[in-house]
Design an enzyme around this catalytic site. Structure first.
Site, PDB file in Angstrom:
ATOM      1  N   GLY A   1      54.759 -55.083  80.765  1.00 52.82           N
ATOM      2  CA  GLY A   1      53.665 -54.850  79.819  1.00 52.82           C
ATOM      3  C   GLY A   1      52.480 -55.732  80.187  1.00 52.82           C
ATOM      4  O   GLY A   1      51.698 -56.160  79.334  1.00 52.82           O
TER       5      GLY A   1
ATOM      6  N   ARG B   1      47.669 -56.683  75.753  1.00 54.94           N
ATOM      7  CA  ARG B   1      47.027 -57.894  75.229  1.00 54.94           C
ATOM      8  C   ARG B   1      47.937 -59.104  75.384  1.00 54.94           C
ATOM      9  O   ARG B   1      47.522 -60.149  75.893  1.00 54.94           O
ATOM     10  CB  ARG B   1      46.657 -57.688  73.750  1.00 54.94           C
ATOM     11  CG  ARG B   1      45.450 -56.798  73.578  1.00 54.94           C
ATOM     12  CD  ARG B   1      45.280 -56.377  72.155  1.00 54.94           C
ATOM     13  NE  ARG B   1      46.370 -55.478  71.754  1.00 54.94           N
ATOM     14  CZ  ARG B   1      46.281 -54.555  70.794  1.00 54.94           C
ATOM     15  NH1 ARG B   1      45.174 -54.444  70.109  1.00 54.94           N
ATOM     16  NH2 ARG B   1      47.294 -53.769  70.514  1.00 54.94           N
TER      17      ARG B   1
ATOM     18  N   PRO C   1      60.589 -62.702  67.012  1.00 56.48           N
ATOM     19  CA  PRO C   1      59.619 -61.912  66.251  1.00 56.48           C
ATOM     20  C   PRO C   1      58.269 -62.611  66.183  1.00 56.48           C
ATOM     21  O   PRO C   1      57.239 -61.962  66.011  1.00 56.48           O
ATOM     22  CB  PRO C   1      60.233 -61.821  64.852  1.00 56.48           C
ATOM     23  CG  PRO C   1      61.672 -62.204  65.014  1.00 56.48           C
ATOM     24  CD  PRO C   1      61.740 -63.107  66.205  1.00 56.48           C
TER      25      PRO C   1
ATOM     26  N   HIS D   1      45.427 -61.198  57.892  1.00 52.25           N
ATOM     27  CA  HIS D   1      45.364 -60.745  59.277  1.00 52.25           C
ATOM     28  C   HIS D   1      44.099 -59.940  59.534  1.00 52.25           C
ATOM     29  O   HIS D   1      43.435 -59.478  58.612  1.00 52.25           O
ATOM     30  CB  HIS D   1      46.583 -59.861  59.601  1.00 52.25           C
ATOM     31  CG  HIS D   1      47.849 -60.646  59.812  1.00 52.25           C
ATOM     32  ND1 HIS D   1      48.646 -61.051  58.773  1.00 52.25           N
ATOM     33  CD2 HIS D   1      48.445 -61.112  60.950  1.00 52.25           C
ATOM     34  CE1 HIS D   1      49.680 -61.721  59.244  1.00 52.25           C
ATOM     35  NE2 HIS D   1      49.582 -61.782  60.559  1.00 52.25           N
TER      36      HIS D   1
ATOM     37  N   LYS E   1      45.822 -54.565  62.180  1.00 46.49           N
ATOM     38  CA  LYS E   1      47.279 -54.700  62.090  1.00 46.49           C
ATOM     39  C   LYS E   1      47.845 -53.501  61.325  1.00 46.49           C
ATOM     40  O   LYS E   1      47.327 -53.126  60.276  1.00 46.49           O
ATOM     41  CB  LYS E   1      47.635 -56.014  61.372  1.00 46.49           C
ATOM     42  CG  LYS E   1      49.120 -56.303  61.321  1.00 46.49           C
ATOM     43  CD  LYS E   1      49.379 -57.698  60.784  1.00 46.49           C
ATOM     44  CE  LYS E   1      50.858 -58.002  60.672  1.00 46.49           C
ATOM     45  NZ  LYS E   1      51.608 -57.824  61.916  1.00 46.49           N
TER      46      LYS E   1
END
Ligand code: NAP
Length: 250
Positions: free
Chosen positions: A8, A12, A106, A135, A139
């Site tokens: 990946g 980002r 996580p 956030h 999101k």
């Protein structure tokens, strides 16, 4: 030098991992893999560990492939549930090398993991506790998985301490009292300019404790990612481990 493959790598998070590995004195990149590139080239002869930040629909397949090729994996992709974890345990039991390891976090931000831990420690001493997560507006989930975990940890600590429900005289909340998770109110703010922030408010008569963690940018995750890479390569964490607190001696 620890040879690290990044899966990946154009994403980002993946591109931040590439930068972090390049900046680390004890690591070198073995492969950078993105969508539709073949994982077959990665094996234990050329790579010590893979770091996987892709999408929930691909992550399990990537991890199973890498484990089958003898490679340990640090995973940051979200979307893991018990049935997926069980498939990883099964793959590790049949892995080609002894002591192979997969680590899934996580949340790789040390500040967030510590805030979660400190909130659970403090919860038993306070009559009221509420969680506020804030956030960026892109999101997709609300409340955040981290805030849900924080609320569950607070609730468990309160149960263990024999505390009952929190005081709340609200008759009709009109939807403004947040989501109630295990009896803990969790509020989600979405605001342009924010990144990832969490506040735990703990109140007693006449006093308040506020525990707050701020991730200002993706750099906040990299210390945790490199910590996990070094820990797994040291050989001290065979099998499947979940959660950055695994390495924090809490
Ligand atoms: P992103 O920018 O969309 O990056 C994902 C990258 O993975 C993309 O370059 C994508 O390529 C690539 N990809 C998709 N499927 C692949 C596959 N089968 N093999 C190899 N590469 C593949 O997403 P992100 O913001 O980096 O986030 C990635 C994951 O990390 C998400 O699940 C996110 O929730 C999670 N995350 C975790 C933490 C943590 O602390 N654990 C922190 C932040 C984010 P294409 O675009 O070409 O499909």
């Amino acid at each position: 030098m620890i040879r690290v493959a990044v899966i990946g790598a154009k994403g980002r998070m993946g591109s931040s991992v590439v930068q972090a590995v390049n900046a680390a004195d004890d690591m070198t990149l073995s492969h950078t893999i993105d969508h539709e590139q073949d994982l077959a080239q990665i094996d234990s002869g050329n790579t010590d560990i893979a770091v996987e930040f892709t999408v929930p629909t691909s992550s399990l397949g990537n991890v199973l492939t890498l484990v089958g090729q003898g490679v340990d994996v640090v995973v940051g992709t979200t979307g893991w549930d018990e049935s997926k974890l069980e498939q990883v345990r099964h793959a590790l039991a049949e892995a080609p090398r002894d002591g192979q390891a997969v680590f899934i976090a996580p949340n790789f931000a040390i500040s967030a993991v510590l805030a979660d831990h400190f909130a659970a420690q403090a919860a038993r001493y306070f009559e009221s506790v509420e969680v506020l997560e804030m956030h960026h507006p892109d999101k997709v989930d609300a409340p955040s998985g981290t805030a849900v975990h924080t609320a569950q940890a607070i609730a468990a600590a309160r149960r263990e301490a024999g505390l009952g429900p929190m005081p709340d005289g609200t008759l009709s909340d009109g939807g403004s009292r947040g989501q109630v998770i295990d009896g803990v109110h969790v509020h989600a703010v979405r605001l342009r300019g924010l990144n990832a922030h969490e506040e735990i408010l703990l109140g007693n008569a006449g006093e308040q404790l506020v525990i707050r963690a701020d991730s200002f940018d993706r750099g906040s995750f990299m210390q945790g990612v490199l910590l996990a890479v070094r820990a797994l390569v040291s050989g001290g964490y065979p099998g499947l481990n979940v959660g950055l607190d695994t390495f924090l001696s809490l």
